[in-house]
Design an enzyme around this catalytic site. Structure first.
Site: not given
Ligand code: DSN
Length: 406
Positions: A61, A238, A244, A235, A59, A209
């Site tokens: 955060e 691609k 991803r 992203t 974790y 984008d």
């Protein structure tokens, strides 16, 4: 070292035989088909190793140096390295650009930009979905179209290209808070400088984008939006050929956009970042900075040009007349002379060629059975295919689509 010859080679020794069998079957499927999905690619073994690593247990955060949990000394180094590599890949100076590597994928990245920068109810000027935009560019079924108001734009009917003068007039009349450029089904070059002028003329922020174009921009075979944009999202899975995930680049200046976006990602929208994913993105960014990747990016374009030219020669209408990217939109319906996009996609899948049905601008059919298909060359270029292979693919596509008429 990353091998272009056999990118799908991950073997696991899993005890869960049900899932293992499904993974193995999917691997076989991926190996056995010709993959022309414009948004997919095949990652390297190193990317898969990072994704499947123990970093998933942690974790983290917060951001590097400011976490809410202990034990993040190494995690900080992973995130720092990912940020450093992202800036370096796109030739960005850390005094001018901030980078957030935590968005879980493209849609949350775009949402974070609006949450951080666009007052609720204000206008997002984005391309309509049916002209090649994305759900998160303000389309009504997306949260981005529910909490904000889309000012939709499209391409010109005759040329199927962007009409920058019309866009400028629209922006000045509508006064959107943000203009989004960069698309999922627009095959041609976008003039980012003109978008800057439009944003300045209308007092809007400019977000690009570049999810589809990330690898092409990194390989310097497509114009970079960085000299002109306030925010760039992409992203990583691609053309960039990573896991991803997504990145948000934000121009650093007195407006403090970077801090607002960081807050929107965490704690605004997300909890703990997926640090295995961040590490895998870092791996992909390093791979994308090599001369081999630049060559790969160039080959993607050559292959797309060859595929479009051969399909056109065989009588298929290519939307906008061609491509400047990895992406081709084919009008398979041709006003009833051909077959619908769904039928084309189904027939091609049965023949081992995977594509997606897609609307074409000013489509007379419905999005569930539109007039076209979208093709992309990034995945098969990773598998080493060249122009001559794509000519053969075009020949096969032509045979399969024409079979209906015979
Ligand atoms: N689903 C992606 C694409 O195929 O373009 C966009 O999110």
């Amino acid at each position: 070292m990353f091998s272009l010859k056999e990118p799908i080679c991950y073997t696991t020794d899993m005890k869960d035989t049900q899932i293992k069998k499904l993974i193995d079957t999917e691997k076989k499927r991926q190996k056995s088909v010709i993959n022309l999905i414009a948004s997919e690619n095949y990652v390297s073994q190193d990317v898969l190793d990072a994704l499947g690593s123990e970093l998933t247990n942690k974790y983290a955060e917060g951001y590097s140096g400011a976490r809410y949990y202990g034990g993040n000394e190494i995690i900080d180094k992973v995130e720092d390295l990912c940020c450093e590599r992202a800036l370096k890949l796109f030739d960005l100076n850390e005094n001018e650009w901030h980078i957030n590597t935590q968005p879980l994928s493209g849609s949350p990245a775009n949402l974070a930009v609006y949450v951080g920068l666009v007052p609720q109810g204000a206008k997002i000027m984005g391309m309509s979905l049916d002209h090649g935009g994305h759900l998160t560019h303000g389309f009504k079924v997306s949260a981005t179209g529910k909490f904000w108001t889309q000012v939709p734009y499209g391409v010109q009917k005759e040329t199927e290209l962007l009409d920058y003068e019309a866009l400028k007039n629209l922006a000045i009349a509508e006064k959107p808070a943000i203009i989004v450029a960069g698309y999922t089904a627009y095959p041609r070059k976008v003039d980012w400088k003109k978008f800057r002028e439009i944003a300045d003329a209308s007092g809007a922020l400019l977000m690009v984008d570049m999810s589809h174009l990330g690898g092409l921009v990194a390989g310097k075979v497509y114009p970079s939006p960085f000299p002109y944009a306030d925010i760039v999202t992409t992203t990583t899975h691609k053309t960039l050929r990573g896991p991803r995930g997504a990145l948000i680049f934000v121009r650093k200046d007195e407006r403090g956009l970077d801090k607002k976006i960081d807050k929107a990602v965490f704690p605004g929208l997300q909890g703990g970042p997926h640090m295995n994913q961040t590490a895998a993105i870092a791996v992909a960014l390093k791979e994308a900075s090599t001369p081999a990747f630049k060559k790969y990016a160039g080959q993607i374009l050559k292959n797309a040009t060859a595929l479009a030219a051969e399909l056109s020669k065989r009588g298929w209408r290519i939307v906008s007349g061609g491509t400047d990217s990895h992406l081709i939109l084919v009008d398979t319906w041709m006003n009833g002379a051909g077959i619908s996009g769904k039928e084309a996609s189904d027939r091609l899948e049965a023949a081992g060629i995977i594509v997606n049905k897609n609307t074409i601008p000013f489509d007379s059919r419905s999005p569930v059975d539109p007039s076209g298909i979208r093709l992309g060359t990034a995945a098969e270029t990773t598998r080493g295919k060249k122009e001559k292979d794509f000519k053969k693919i075009a020949e096969k596509i032509d045979q399969v689509l024409n079979a209906k008429k015979k």
